[in-house]
Design a protein around this motif. Structure first.
Motif, PDB file in Angstrom:
ATOM      1  N   MET A 193       0.828  -1.206   0.000  1.00  0.00           N
ATOM      2  CA  MET A 193       0.000   0.000   0.000  1.00  0.00           C
ATOM      3  C   MET A 193       0.864   1.259   0.000  1.00  0.00           C
ATOM      4  N   ASP A 194       0.422   2.258  -0.761  1.00  0.00           N
ATOM      5  CA  ASP A 194       1.100   3.558  -0.776  1.00  0.00           C
ATOM      6  C   ASP A 194       0.493   4.537   0.218  1.00  0.00           C
TER       7      ASP A 194
ATOM      8  N   ARG B 241       5.060   2.934  10.310  1.00  0.00           N
ATOM      9  CA  ARG B 241       5.569   4.293  10.535  1.00  0.00           C
ATOM     10  C   ARG B 241       5.898   4.989   9.220  1.00  0.00           C
ATOM     11  N   ASP B 242       6.467   4.244   8.268  1.00  0.00           N
ATOM     12  CA  ASP B 242       6.940   4.838   7.020  1.00  0.00           C
ATOM     13  C   ASP B 242       5.824   5.129   6.015  1.00  0.00           C
ATOM     14  N   THR B 243       4.733   4.392   6.083  1.00  0.00           N
ATOM     15  CA  THR B 243       3.664   4.551   5.095  1.00  0.00           C
ATOM     16  C   THR B 243       2.830   5.789   5.426  1.00  0.00           C
TER      17      THR B 243
ATOM     18  N   ASN C 219       3.561  10.125  10.650  1.00  0.00           N
ATOM     19  CA  ASN C 219       3.466  10.189   9.194  1.00  0.00           C
ATOM     20  C   ASN C 219       2.003  10.184   8.728  1.00  0.00           C
ATOM     21  N   ALA C 220       1.149  10.849   9.502  1.00  0.00           N
ATOM     22  CA  ALA C 220      -0.276  10.915   9.176  1.00  0.00           C
ATOM     23  C   ALA C 220      -0.732  12.362   9.120  1.00  0.00           C
TER      24      ALA C 220
ATOM     25  N   ARG D 127      -5.401   1.536   1.200  1.00  0.00           N
ATOM     26  CA  ARG D 127      -6.274   0.663   1.992  1.00  0.00           C
ATOM     27  C   ARG D 127      -7.093   1.529   2.928  1.00  0.00           C
ATOM     28  N   VAL D 128      -8.405   1.298   2.929  1.00  0.00           N
ATOM     29  CA  VAL D 128      -9.276   1.967   3.876  1.00  0.00           C
ATOM     30  C   VAL D 128      -9.475   1.019   5.053  1.00  0.00           C
ATOM     31  N   GLY D 129      -9.283   1.526   6.255  1.00  0.00           N
ATOM     32  CA  GLY D 129      -9.410   0.709   7.448  1.00  0.00           C
ATOM     33  C   GLY D 129     -10.385   1.319   8.428  1.00  0.00           C
TER      34      GLY D 129
END
Length: 187
Positions: free
Chosen positions: A43-44, A81-83, A98-99, A122-124
Protein backbone atom coordinates in the motif's frame (compact mmCIF):
# COMPACT_ATOMS: atom_id res chain seq x y z
CA UNK A 1 -6.28 6.32 -10.90
CA UNK A 2 -5.50 4.65 -7.61
CA UNK A 3 -7.11 1.45 -6.35
CA UNK A 4 -8.97 1.48 -3.02
CA UNK A 5 -8.87 -1.77 -1.03
CA UNK A 6 -11.03 -2.60 1.98
CA UNK A 7 -9.96 -5.63 3.97
CA UNK A 8 -10.20 -6.75 7.56
CA UNK A 9 -10.39 -9.79 9.81
CA UNK A 10 -14.04 -10.85 10.03
CA UNK A 11 -16.02 -13.33 12.11
CA UNK A 12 -18.10 -15.90 10.23
CA UNK A 13 -21.20 -13.86 11.07
CA UNK A 14 -19.68 -10.71 9.57
CA UNK A 15 -18.27 -8.66 12.46
CA UNK A 16 -14.85 -6.98 12.62
CA UNK A 17 -15.00 -6.46 16.40
CA UNK A 18 -17.02 -8.04 19.17
CA UNK A 19 -19.15 -5.87 21.46
CA UNK A 20 -16.89 -3.53 23.42
CA UNK A 21 -14.29 -3.61 20.66
CA UNK A 22 -12.80 -7.00 21.61
CA UNK A 23 -10.44 -8.35 18.93
CA UNK A 24 -8.94 -11.35 20.77
CA UNK A 25 -10.87 -13.73 18.51
CA UNK A 26 -8.84 -12.54 15.48
CA UNK A 27 -5.30 -13.13 16.77
CA UNK A 28 -3.36 -14.15 13.64
CA UNK A 29 -1.13 -17.16 13.14
CA UNK A 30 2.45 -16.35 12.13
CA UNK A 31 1.57 -17.17 8.52
CA UNK A 32 -1.48 -14.87 8.52
CA UNK A 33 0.47 -12.06 10.19
CA UNK A 34 3.18 -12.36 7.52
CA UNK A 35 0.48 -12.22 4.81
CA UNK A 36 -1.03 -9.06 6.37
CA UNK A 37 2.47 -7.55 6.48
CA UNK A 38 2.90 -8.19 2.74
CA UNK A 39 -0.51 -6.64 2.06
CA UNK A 40 0.38 -3.51 4.03
CA UNK A 41 3.79 -3.23 2.33
CA UNK A 42 1.99 -3.10 -1.03
CA UNK A 43 0.00 0.00 0.00
CA UNK A 44 1.10 3.56 -0.78
CA UNK A 45 -1.44 5.18 1.54
CA UNK A 46 -3.45 4.01 4.55
CA UNK A 47 -6.83 5.59 5.30
CA UNK A 48 -8.04 5.23 8.88
CA UNK A 49 -11.18 6.04 10.76
CA UNK A 50 -10.71 7.35 14.30
CA UNK A 51 -11.21 4.10 16.22
CA UNK A 52 -8.85 2.04 14.08
CA UNK A 53 -6.33 4.88 14.13
CA UNK A 54 -6.40 4.94 17.91
CA UNK A 55 -5.87 1.17 18.06
CA UNK A 56 -3.02 1.16 15.54
CA UNK A 57 -1.28 4.26 16.85
CA UNK A 58 -1.37 2.95 20.41
CA UNK A 59 0.82 -0.02 19.48
CA UNK A 60 2.68 0.16 16.16
CA UNK A 61 4.80 3.32 16.58
CA UNK A 62 7.02 1.34 18.98
CA UNK A 63 6.00 -2.23 18.08
CA UNK A 64 9.50 -2.97 16.80
CA UNK A 65 11.04 -2.07 20.16
CA UNK A 66 8.88 -4.31 22.32
CA UNK A 67 10.57 -7.26 24.04
CA UNK A 68 10.15 -10.43 22.03
CA UNK A 69 9.03 -8.67 18.83
CA UNK A 70 9.34 -11.09 15.93
CA UNK A 71 11.09 -10.08 12.70
CA UNK A 72 7.67 -9.75 11.04
CA UNK A 73 6.41 -7.50 13.85
CA UNK A 74 9.53 -5.35 13.51
CA UNK A 75 8.94 -5.09 9.75
CA UNK A 76 5.25 -4.29 10.27
CA UNK A 77 6.01 -1.52 12.76
CA UNK A 78 8.62 0.05 10.49
CA UNK A 79 6.33 -0.16 7.47
CA UNK A 80 3.46 1.31 9.49
CA UNK A 81 5.57 4.29 10.53
CA UNK A 82 6.94 4.84 7.02
CA UNK A 83 3.66 4.55 5.09
CA UNK A 84 1.75 7.82 4.69
CA UNK A 85 -1.63 7.85 6.41
CA UNK A 86 -4.77 9.94 6.34
CA UNK A 87 -6.90 9.86 9.49
CA UNK A 88 -10.55 10.85 9.13
CA UNK A 89 -12.03 12.29 12.31
CA UNK A 90 -14.10 15.22 13.48
CA UNK A 91 -13.06 14.73 17.12
CA UNK A 92 -9.27 14.33 17.05
CA UNK A 93 -7.18 17.48 17.35
CA UNK A 94 -3.99 16.12 15.80
CA UNK A 95 -2.28 12.96 14.60
CA UNK A 96 1.34 11.92 14.29
CA UNK A 97 3.37 9.10 12.83
CA UNK A 98 3.47 10.19 9.19
CA UNK A 99 -0.28 10.92 9.18
CA UNK A 100 -2.43 13.90 8.35
CA UNK A 101 -5.81 14.66 9.83
CA UNK A 102 -8.85 15.01 7.57
CA UNK A 103 -11.80 16.70 9.30
CA UNK A 104 -13.97 17.48 6.28
CA UNK A 105 -16.05 15.37 3.92
CA UNK A 106 -14.49 11.88 3.98
CA UNK A 107 -16.11 10.70 0.74
CA UNK A 108 -14.95 13.79 -1.18
CA UNK A 109 -11.40 13.40 0.14
CA UNK A 110 -11.24 9.67 -0.66
CA UNK A 111 -12.56 10.36 -4.18
CA UNK A 112 -9.92 13.08 -4.60
CA UNK A 113 -7.17 10.73 -3.43
CA UNK A 114 -8.35 8.00 -5.82
CA UNK A 115 -8.10 10.41 -8.75
CA UNK A 116 -4.52 11.27 -7.83
CA UNK A 117 -1.25 9.65 -8.71
CA UNK A 118 0.21 6.79 -6.73
CA UNK A 119 -0.23 3.19 -5.81
CA UNK A 120 -3.02 1.39 -3.97
CA UNK A 121 -4.68 2.67 -0.82
CA UNK A 122 -6.27 0.66 1.99
CA UNK A 123 -9.28 1.97 3.88
CA UNK A 124 -9.41 0.71 7.45
CA UNK A 125 -12.22 0.91 9.92
CA UNK A 126 -15.74 -0.27 9.27
CA UNK A 127 -17.40 3.15 9.61
CA UNK A 128 -15.05 4.92 7.20
CA UNK A 129 -15.15 1.97 4.80
CA UNK A 130 -18.97 2.03 4.87
CA UNK A 131 -18.96 5.63 3.60
CA UNK A 132 -16.52 4.73 0.81
CA UNK A 133 -18.50 1.60 -0.03
CA UNK A 134 -21.83 3.47 -0.29
CA UNK A 135 -20.16 6.02 -2.57
CA UNK A 136 -18.93 3.26 -4.88
CA UNK A 137 -15.25 4.03 -4.21
CA UNK A 138 -14.04 0.57 -3.07
CA UNK A 139 -12.36 -1.44 -5.85
CA UNK A 140 -11.36 -4.55 -3.92
CA UNK A 141 -12.56 -6.40 -0.83
CA UNK A 142 -10.27 -8.68 1.16
CA UNK A 143 -12.23 -10.74 3.67
CA UNK A 144 -10.19 -12.76 6.19
CA UNK A 145 -12.81 -14.95 7.83
CA UNK A 146 -12.08 -16.48 11.24
CA UNK A 147 -14.00 -19.55 12.39
CA UNK A 148 -15.92 -17.85 15.19
CA UNK A 149 -19.46 -16.54 15.65
CA UNK A 150 -19.60 -13.32 17.65
CA UNK A 151 -23.36 -12.75 17.58
CA UNK A 152 -22.99 -8.96 17.61
CA UNK A 153 -20.43 -6.20 17.24
CA UNK A 154 -19.16 -3.88 14.53
CA UNK A 155 -20.23 -5.16 11.09
CA UNK A 156 -17.73 -5.51 8.25
CA UNK A 157 -20.26 -4.24 5.70
CA UNK A 158 -22.90 -1.57 6.05
CA UNK A 159 -26.33 -2.01 4.45
CA UNK A 160 -26.39 -0.96 0.81
CA UNK A 161 -29.13 0.67 -1.21
CA UNK A 162 -28.39 -1.45 -4.28
CA UNK A 163 -26.79 -4.71 -5.29
CA UNK A 164 -23.03 -4.67 -5.92
CA UNK A 165 -21.83 -7.64 -7.97
CA UNK A 166 -18.27 -8.77 -7.26
CA UNK A 167 -15.75 -11.07 -8.95
CA UNK A 168 -13.81 -13.61 -6.84
CA UNK A 169 -10.11 -13.21 -7.63
CA UNK A 170 -8.32 -15.22 -4.93
CA UNK A 171 -8.80 -17.59 -2.01
CA UNK A 172 -6.31 -18.89 0.52
CA UNK A 173 -6.53 -20.95 3.69
CA UNK A 174 -4.43 -20.20 6.76
CA UNK A 175 -3.77 -22.20 9.96
CA UNK A 176 -6.67 -22.45 12.39
CA UNK A 177 -9.32 -22.58 9.69
CA UNK A 178 -8.96 -18.94 8.64
CA UNK A 179 -9.93 -18.32 5.01
CA UNK A 180 -9.04 -15.28 2.91
CA UNK A 181 -11.23 -14.37 -0.05
CA UNK A 182 -10.48 -11.45 -2.34
CA UNK A 183 -13.08 -9.84 -4.59
CA UNK A 184 -12.97 -7.05 -7.15
CA UNK A 185 -15.89 -4.85 -8.09
CA UNK A 186 -17.46 -5.40 -11.48
CA UNK A 187 -18.03 -2.44 -13.76
Amino acid sequence: MRTLVYGMNVSLDGFVAAPGGDLDWSAPSDELFRWWLEQEQAMDLLLYGRRLWEAMSSYWPTGDRRPGATPDEVAFARNWRDTPKAVFSSTLGSVGWNARLVTGDAVAEIARLKEGEGGPMRVGGATLAAAALRAGLVDEYTVVTHPVLLGAGAPFLAPLERRAPLRLTETRTFPGGVVMTRYETRP
